[in-house]
Design a protein around this motif. Structure first.
Motif, short mmCIF file in Angstrom:
data_model
loop_
_atom_site.label_atom_id
_atom_site.label_comp_id
_atom_site.label_asym_id
_atom_site.label_seq_id
_atom_site.Cartn_x
_atom_site.Cartn_y
_atom_site.Cartn_z
N MET A 1 16.12 -25.19 -7.48
CA MET A 1 15.48 -23.93 -7.79
C MET A 1 16.31 -22.79 -7.19
SD MET A 1 11.62 -22.68 -7.00
CE MET A 1 11.23 -24.30 -6.41
N LYS A 2 16.77 -21.92 -8.06
CA LYS A 2 17.57 -20.83 -7.51
C LYS A 2 16.68 -19.64 -7.18
CE LYS A 2 18.59 -19.53 -12.25
NZ LYS A 2 17.57 -20.42 -12.76
N SER A 3 17.08 -18.97 -6.17
CA SER A 3 16.27 -17.82 -5.80
C SER A 3 17.15 -16.75 -5.20
CB SER A 3 15.21 -18.23 -4.80
OG SER A 3 14.63 -17.07 -4.26
N TYR A 5 15.84 -13.84 -4.52
CA TYR A 5 14.94 -12.93 -3.84
C TYR A 5 14.39 -13.57 -2.57
CZ TYR A 5 15.05 -10.36 -8.13
OH TYR A 5 15.47 -9.66 -9.21
N PRO A 6 14.00 -12.74 -1.65
CA PRO A 6 13.40 -13.32 -0.46
C PRO A 6 12.14 -14.09 -0.83
CG PRO A 6 13.20 -10.93 -0.46
CD PRO A 6 14.04 -11.28 -1.60
N LYS A 7 11.93 -15.14 -0.15
CA LYS A 7 10.77 -15.96 -0.45
C LYS A 7 9.58 -15.44 0.33
CE LYS A 7 11.68 -19.78 -2.17
NZ LYS A 7 11.46 -20.12 -3.55
N ARG A 8 8.49 -16.07 0.06
CA ARG A 8 7.27 -15.67 0.73
C ARG A 8 7.41 -15.73 2.25
NH1 ARG A 8 1.49 -18.19 -0.59
NH2 ARG A 8 2.74 -20.03 -0.86
N LEU A 96 4.00 -14.16 -5.21
CA LEU A 96 5.15 -14.97 -4.82
C LEU A 96 6.48 -14.28 -5.11
CD1 LEU A 96 3.98 -18.46 -6.12
CD2 LEU A 96 4.05 -17.67 -3.76
N MET A 97 6.42 -13.11 -5.70
CA MET A 97 7.70 -12.52 -6.09
C MET A 97 7.94 -11.17 -5.42
SD MET A 97 6.83 -11.62 -10.01
CE MET A 97 6.19 -13.20 -10.41
N ASP A 98 9.17 -10.74 -5.54
CA ASP A 98 9.53 -9.46 -4.95
C ASP A 98 8.82 -8.34 -5.69
OD1 ASP A 98 11.94 -8.30 -6.97
OD2 ASP A 98 11.39 -10.40 -7.09
N ILE A 99 8.80 -7.19 -5.05
CA ILE A 99 8.01 -6.08 -5.57
C ILE A 99 8.54 -5.57 -6.91
CG2 ILE A 99 9.30 -4.28 -4.32
CD1 ILE A 99 5.54 -4.38 -4.42
#
Lengths: 316, 172
Positions: A1-3, A5-8, A96-99
């Motif tokens: 899983m690529k991400s 963004y900062p995670k929770r 769960l996601m960035d703003i």
């Protein structure tokens, strides 16, 4: 899983957060690996400046929630499965996601317009202990709503000059909260509700009504007093409560309640005007009433009016 | 997401271990599954029923098809304590839910979300919500619309105004 963004988890490091001069649409942010963070906004419009950092910034915003019913009708029209998911799941997904990504969903359709604003404020800030909201605004609220603050580990909460729609209510729900400070210099002190705050050790409320409010007689002053009345009524079951109100009389007005010592102190009660006794009475309901009666009696004697105390006491 | 498990759950352990109670679950379309109580109680809803002694007869699982329920049971089996030897293997198995680029995968995730919501299975709920969140992240609004087949009911003027007003969110 690529991400990318900062995670929770990024908010879980955060223990202290100060939001200052925040407006609608602004992020209150948690930044990875930074246990303390200040959000500061002196010169609006600041939106760009704040949000440029927003792939670092994790949510949440000071935005009004909206009345649930308004979307009920729209629901009948939607066809896609994502929009069809139950609202709690949609809110969970958005949390769960960035703003930025969350905000982008607001343009999907009318139904999504306000989804991104829906969550308990700061509830995903898992380790937040210290929260200050200073000169923050909540706008865009056209109906009565609750602004709910619930961070699971919150210990100290300071709300200073929180500008909120007159009929809105700040709901504070935290089992760990120990200290709550409220400073208010607006025309209408916020309505408060405290839920599950069993750890509270101290509540300090300092009111600084604008001189213009109190200088004018009639509706302004009356409204103010009733706001304070409702506020203190809602809080009167909290044991450690201190309310002070300056600029009411020369020496100020201080009401101090401490059940451990079963002691009620009135400072500068002499100069209090009659209406303010309503506030005092709402707070001492069921506790130390005799003591209050004595005080009021003394007070009224000094003022040369014998009727005051009995009349007001009947209101309790 | 790979193919769903066929309804193999009914054969698992119903003859051995007499001490383990079996629960009977019935999907919306009438399929019946027998599941070990210890496994099914990963669902908070079912656990509540068991604790209240309401799980003696067949438990209807509304709004969940047999196909989805089979997937849910597969999830339970994998997440039973001791079922998978190490954490890594479990994560690897879970990773099949992470990508939802195919429409069929998305449909599965929606089904699982509804089931996880109804049955209250926190682990499954977390996994599926994060899969959807990952898919939304980084996409522009138009890409999201296309990907999730969402119809806009804004008129153009309104949308432009909203975009302009919130420029920050639409820059990369």
């Amino acid at each position: 899983m690529k991400s990318t963004y900062p995670k929770r988890v990024c908010t879980s490091n955060l223990t202290k957060l100060i939001g200052q001069h925040c407006l609608r649409g602004h992020c209150i942010a948690g930044i990875a690996d930074q246990p303390e963070y200040s959000l500061f906004n002196r010169n609006p419009p600041i939106q760009e400046r704040l949000h440029i950092r927003s792939n670092q910034i994790y949510r949440s915003t000071l935005l009004a929630s909206y009345p649930m019913d308004s979307t009920k009708q729209l629901k009948l029209m939607k066809t896609d499965r994502l929009s069809n998911l139950p609202e709690p799941i949609i809110f969970h997904i958005l949390s769960l996601m960035d703003i930025k990504s969350a905000f982008r969903t607001s343009l999907l359709s009318n139904e999504w317009k306000f989804h991104w604003t829906q969550f308990n404020f700061f509830s995903s800030f898992l380790s937040l202990e210290n929260l200050s909201l200073i000169d923050c605004f909540v706008t865009d609220c056209w109906k009565v709503f609750n602004f709910e603050i619930s961070a699971p580990r919150l210990v100290c909460l300071t709300i200073s000059n929180f500008n909120i729609y007159e009929l809105a209510r700040i709901v504070i729900s935290s089992t760990t909260l120990k200290l709550f400070n409220l400073n208010d210099n607006s025309h209408h002190p916020p309505l408060l509700r405290m839920e599950n705050c069993q750890s509270l050790v101290r509540v300090n409320i300092d009111l600084f009504p604008p001189a213009t409010t109190l200088a004018r007689t009639g509706i302004f002053k009356e409204t103010y007093i009733y706001h304070v009345f409702y506020m203190t009524t809602a809080l009167r079951y909290l044991n450690p409560l201190r309310v002070s109100c300056t600029s009411l009389s020369k020496e100020g007005f201080l009401l101090y309640k401490n059940t451990q010592a079963t002691e009620i102190k009135f400072v500068a009660l002499k100069e209090i005007e009659d209406e303010w006794l309503l506030v005092a009475l709402s707070m001492v309901h069921g506790l130390g009433l005799d003591q209050l009666a004595t005080k009021l009696h003394e007070n009224s004697k000094q003022k040369g009016s014998d009727q005051l105390a009995p009349i007001k006491l009947q209101l309790v | 997401m790979s193919t769903a498990a066929t309804a193999d759950a009914s054969s698992s352990g119903d003859t051995t271990e007499g001490s383990v109670r079996l629960l009977t679950l019935q999907s919306e379309d009438g399929e019946v599954f027998e599941v070990k109580e210890t496994i099914a109680t990963q669902s908070v809803t079912i656990k509540g029923m068991v604790d209240d002694d309401c799980a003696t007869s067949t438990i209807p699982v509304c709004n969940v098809t047999g196909r989805t329920l089979a997937m849910v049971i597969e999830w339970w089996n994998k997440h039973e304590i001791g079922a998978v030897s190490n954490e890594k293997e479990l994560k690897e198995w879970e990773s099949q839910f992470d990508t939802i680029d195919d429409k069929s995968d998305r449909d599965d995730v929606y089904d699982l979300l509804m089931a996880a919501n109804y049955l209250n299975i926190p682990t499954l709920l977390d996994c599926c919500t994060s899969a959807v969140a990952e898919a939304i992240k980084g996409k522009s609004t138009d890409e999201m619309r296309e990907f999730f087949d969402i119809k806009s009911d804004f008129d153009e003027k309104e949308e432009d105004a909203l975009r302009k007003e919130n420029q920050w969110a639409f820059e990369n």
